[in-house]
Design a protein around this motif. Structure first.
Motif, PDB file in Angstrom:
ATOM      1  N   LYS A 134      -3.611   6.242 -10.698  1.00  0.00           N
ATOM      2  CA  LYS A 134      -2.294   5.610 -10.874  1.00  0.00           C
ATOM      3  C   LYS A 134      -2.035   4.603  -9.762  1.00  0.00           C
ATOM      4  O   LYS A 134      -1.574   3.475 -10.027  1.00  0.00           O
ATOM      5  CB  LYS A 134      -1.208   6.688 -10.892  1.00  0.00           C
ATOM      6  CG  LYS A 134       0.217   6.148 -10.903  1.00  0.00           C
ATOM      7  CD  LYS A 134       1.227   7.286 -10.794  1.00  0.00           C
ATOM      8  CE  LYS A 134       2.649   6.756 -10.650  1.00  0.00           C
ATOM      9  NZ  LYS A 134       3.634   7.857 -10.521  1.00  0.00           N
ATOM     10  N   ARG A 135      -2.294   4.989  -8.523  1.00  0.00           N
ATOM     11  CA  ARG A 135      -2.026   4.097  -7.385  1.00  0.00           C
ATOM     12  C   ARG A 135      -2.856   2.800  -7.491  1.00  0.00           C
ATOM     13  O   ARG A 135      -2.345   1.706  -7.230  1.00  0.00           O
ATOM     14  CB  ARG A 135      -2.337   4.804  -6.069  1.00  0.00           C
ATOM     15  CG  ARG A 135      -1.417   5.951  -5.742  1.00  0.00           C
ATOM     16  CD  ARG A 135      -0.064   5.479  -5.217  1.00  0.00           C
ATOM     17  NE  ARG A 135       0.775   6.639  -4.969  1.00  0.00           N
ATOM     18  CZ  ARG A 135       1.744   7.065  -5.779  1.00  0.00           C
ATOM     19  NH1 ARG A 135       2.029   6.391  -6.886  1.00  0.00           N
ATOM     20  NH2 ARG A 135       2.445   8.138  -5.476  1.00  0.00           N
TER      21      ARG A 135
ATOM     22  N   TRP B  32       0.798  -1.228   0.000  1.00  0.00           N
ATOM     23  CA  TRP B  32       0.000   0.000   0.000  1.00  0.00           C
ATOM     24  C   TRP B  32       0.833   1.283   0.000  1.00  0.00           C
ATOM     25  O   TRP B  32       0.366   2.308  -0.472  1.00  0.00           O
ATOM     26  CB  TRP B  32      -0.991   0.019   1.175  1.00  0.00           C
ATOM     27  CG  TRP B  32      -0.369  -0.147   2.520  1.00  0.00           C
ATOM     28  CD1 TRP B  32      -0.292  -1.297   3.252  1.00  0.00           C
ATOM     29  CD2 TRP B  32       0.266   0.867   3.308  1.00  0.00           C
ATOM     30  NE1 TRP B  32       0.357  -1.068   4.449  1.00  0.00           N
ATOM     31  CE2 TRP B  32       0.708   0.258   4.499  1.00  0.00           C
ATOM     32  CE3 TRP B  32       0.491   2.233   3.127  1.00  0.00           C
ATOM     33  CZ2 TRP B  32       1.367   0.951   5.506  1.00  0.00           C
ATOM     34  CZ3 TRP B  32       1.165   2.936   4.121  1.00  0.00           C
ATOM     35  CH2 TRP B  32       1.586   2.293   5.299  1.00  0.00           C
TER      36      TRP B  32
ATOM     37  N   ALA C 233       3.153   4.288  -1.139  1.00  0.00           N
ATOM     38  CA  ALA C 233       3.542   4.831  -2.435  1.00  0.00           C
ATOM     39  C   ALA C 233       5.003   4.540  -2.731  1.00  0.00           C
ATOM     40  O   ALA C 233       5.378   4.280  -3.886  1.00  0.00           O
ATOM     41  CB  ALA C 233       3.285   6.336  -2.464  1.00  0.00           C
TER      42      ALA C 233
ATOM     43  N   LEU D 200       5.139   1.066  -4.196  1.00  0.00           N
ATOM     44  CA  LEU D 200       4.531   0.984  -5.521  1.00  0.00           C
ATOM     45  C   LEU D 200       5.352   1.731  -6.570  1.00  0.00           C
ATOM     46  O   LEU D 200       5.382   1.327  -7.741  1.00  0.00           O
ATOM     47  CB  LEU D 200       3.107   1.532  -5.468  1.00  0.00           C
ATOM     48  CG  LEU D 200       2.124   0.720  -4.618  1.00  0.00           C
ATOM     49  CD1 LEU D 200       0.781   1.432  -4.543  1.00  0.00           C
ATOM     50  CD2 LEU D 200       1.953  -0.697  -5.160  1.00  0.00           C
ATOM     51  N   ASN D 201       6.012   2.800  -6.165  1.00  0.00           N
ATOM     52  CA  ASN D 201       6.853   3.547  -7.093  1.00  0.00           C
ATOM     53  C   ASN D 201       8.232   2.930  -7.259  1.00  0.00           C
ATOM     54  O   ASN D 201       8.978   3.318  -8.159  1.00  0.00           O
ATOM     55  CB  ASN D 201       7.021   4.994  -6.615  1.00  0.00           C
ATOM     56  CG  ASN D 201       5.792   5.844  -6.881  1.00  0.00           C
ATOM     57  OD1 ASN D 201       4.982   5.527  -7.743  1.00  0.00           O
ATOM     58  ND2 ASN D 201       5.643   6.929  -6.137  1.00  0.00           N
TER      59      ASN D 201
ATOM     60  N   GLN E 196      -1.362   0.621 -10.060  1.00  0.00           N
ATOM     61  CA  GLN E 196      -0.118   0.040  -9.559  1.00  0.00           C
ATOM     62  C   GLN E 196      -0.410  -1.156  -8.648  1.00  0.00           C
ATOM     63  O   GLN E 196       0.265  -2.188  -8.718  1.00  0.00           O
ATOM     64  CB  GLN E 196       0.687   1.087  -8.793  1.00  0.00           C
ATOM     65  CG  GLN E 196       1.362   2.128  -9.666  1.00  0.00           C
ATOM     66  CD  GLN E 196       2.065   3.196  -8.844  1.00  0.00           C
ATOM     67  OE1 GLN E 196       1.516   3.714  -7.862  1.00  0.00           O
ATOM     68  NE2 GLN E 196       3.285   3.539  -9.226  1.00  0.00           N
TER      69      GLN E 196
ATOM     70  N   PRO F 109      -3.478   0.514  -2.012  1.00  0.00           N
ATOM     71  CA  PRO F 109      -3.061   1.814  -1.471  1.00  0.00           C
ATOM     72  C   PRO F 109      -4.251   2.608  -0.955  1.00  0.00           C
ATOM     73  O   PRO F 109      -5.349   2.521  -1.503  1.00  0.00           O
ATOM     74  CB  PRO F 109      -2.407   2.494  -2.686  1.00  0.00           C
ATOM     75  CG  PRO F 109      -3.021   1.834  -3.873  1.00  0.00           C
ATOM     76  CD  PRO F 109      -3.276   0.417  -3.469  1.00  0.00           C
TER      77      PRO F 109
END
Length: 272
Positions: free
Chosen positions: A87-88, A36, A38, A41-42, A91, A68
């Motif tokens: 986006k999240r 979850w 960022a 995920l990034n 992802q 997330p």
């Protein structure tokens, strides 16, 4: 559900390593909670997925993730924020696909303020749903493509039916309902919401996922099952009427309480 239901768990990959034997002794559903943030995920999350897949060798239950949620809601009116949320969610679904996951938890946008005010403004209920569609439509489509369910979890929800209406508004088998027992118990004890078993009955066979945690009706405790004041007989009694086979996920703040949670529910004759 006619036989005693089998309890699964929400764990980090490291906690899964600790509790692997327990999670493999029966077909226990698993929710991984590493994905979850960022920052994850990034970044390069593939080694985490790789480690999880190795640990899951021999696992017979279903697998999913907590999606997330920090720092945003799925009904944002800000178009720029909305793009980040889209986006999240995508992802998270990318992680799900890599894991072979079949569910991702999404937090409900309904607040205590909403309960008192949505009918204070013209078309506010419909507008909230429209905003969620603007944010979630791409994720719903992607979830359909990969065979994953987005399960909408109650957070502050005082009205058990609002997020059910939201889930059904997508007209998709990829959007279903989740319940968190501690959140519902908090809403019952602190904001005057119905008790937890009413949330289960409201969801009915739209319920595909449940976070099981004990609490005191005052805060979001995530205690070992049996340590709080939730009436587990009423909750499992309501669950026993369902045919939707929801994932029964024990979600604790302290993962060391997982064996005791399962043992306590078994001692009550409610689950295994």
């Amino acid at each position: 559900m006619t036989d005693l239901p089998i309890l699964g768990a929400a764990l980090t990959v490291d906690a899964l390593e600790t509790h692997r034997k327990l999670m493999l002794d029966k077909p226990r559903d698993l929710e991984l909670q590493d994905f979850w943030p960022a920052e994850v995920l990034n970044g390069d999350w593939k080694p985490i997925v790789e480690k999880a897949r190795k640990l899951l060798d021999g696992h017979q239950g279903r697998v999913g993730i907590h999606g997330p949620f920090f720092g945003f809601t799925v009904d944002s009116m800000d178009v720029d924020v909305r793009e980040i949320v889209r986006k999240r969610l995508l992802q998270g679904l990318e992680v799900c696909e890599a894991l072979g996951g079949t569910h991702m938890v999404v937090h409900s946008p309904y607040t205590t303020w909403d309960f008192n005010n949505l009918d204070n403004y013209e078309n506010a209920r419909q507008r909230k749903i429209e905003l969620c569609h603007l944010t979630m439509s791409d994720a719903v489509k992607r979830a359909e493509e990969i065979g994953c369910e987005l399960v909408i979890e109650n957070i502050e929800d005082k009205d058990p039916y609002a997020r059910i209406e939201l889930a059904e508004s997508f007209g998709s088998q990829a959007v279903k309902v989740s319940i968190d027992t501690g959140h519902a118990h908090y809403a019952h004890g602190t904001t005057g919401a119905p008790p937890v078993d009413y949330y289960v009955r409201a969801a009915g066979n739209r319920l595909r996922h449940i976070h099981l945690q004990d609490a005191d009706g005052y805060a979001d405790r995530h205690w070992t099952l049996g340590q709080g004041t939730i009436n587990w007989h009423s909750v499992f009694g309501a669950l026993s009427k369902l045919e939707s086979d929801p994932r029964l996920i024990i979600e604790l703040r302290d993962h060391s309480g997982l064996p005791a949670s399962i043992a306590n529910m078994a001692a009550l004759g409610l689950a295994q």
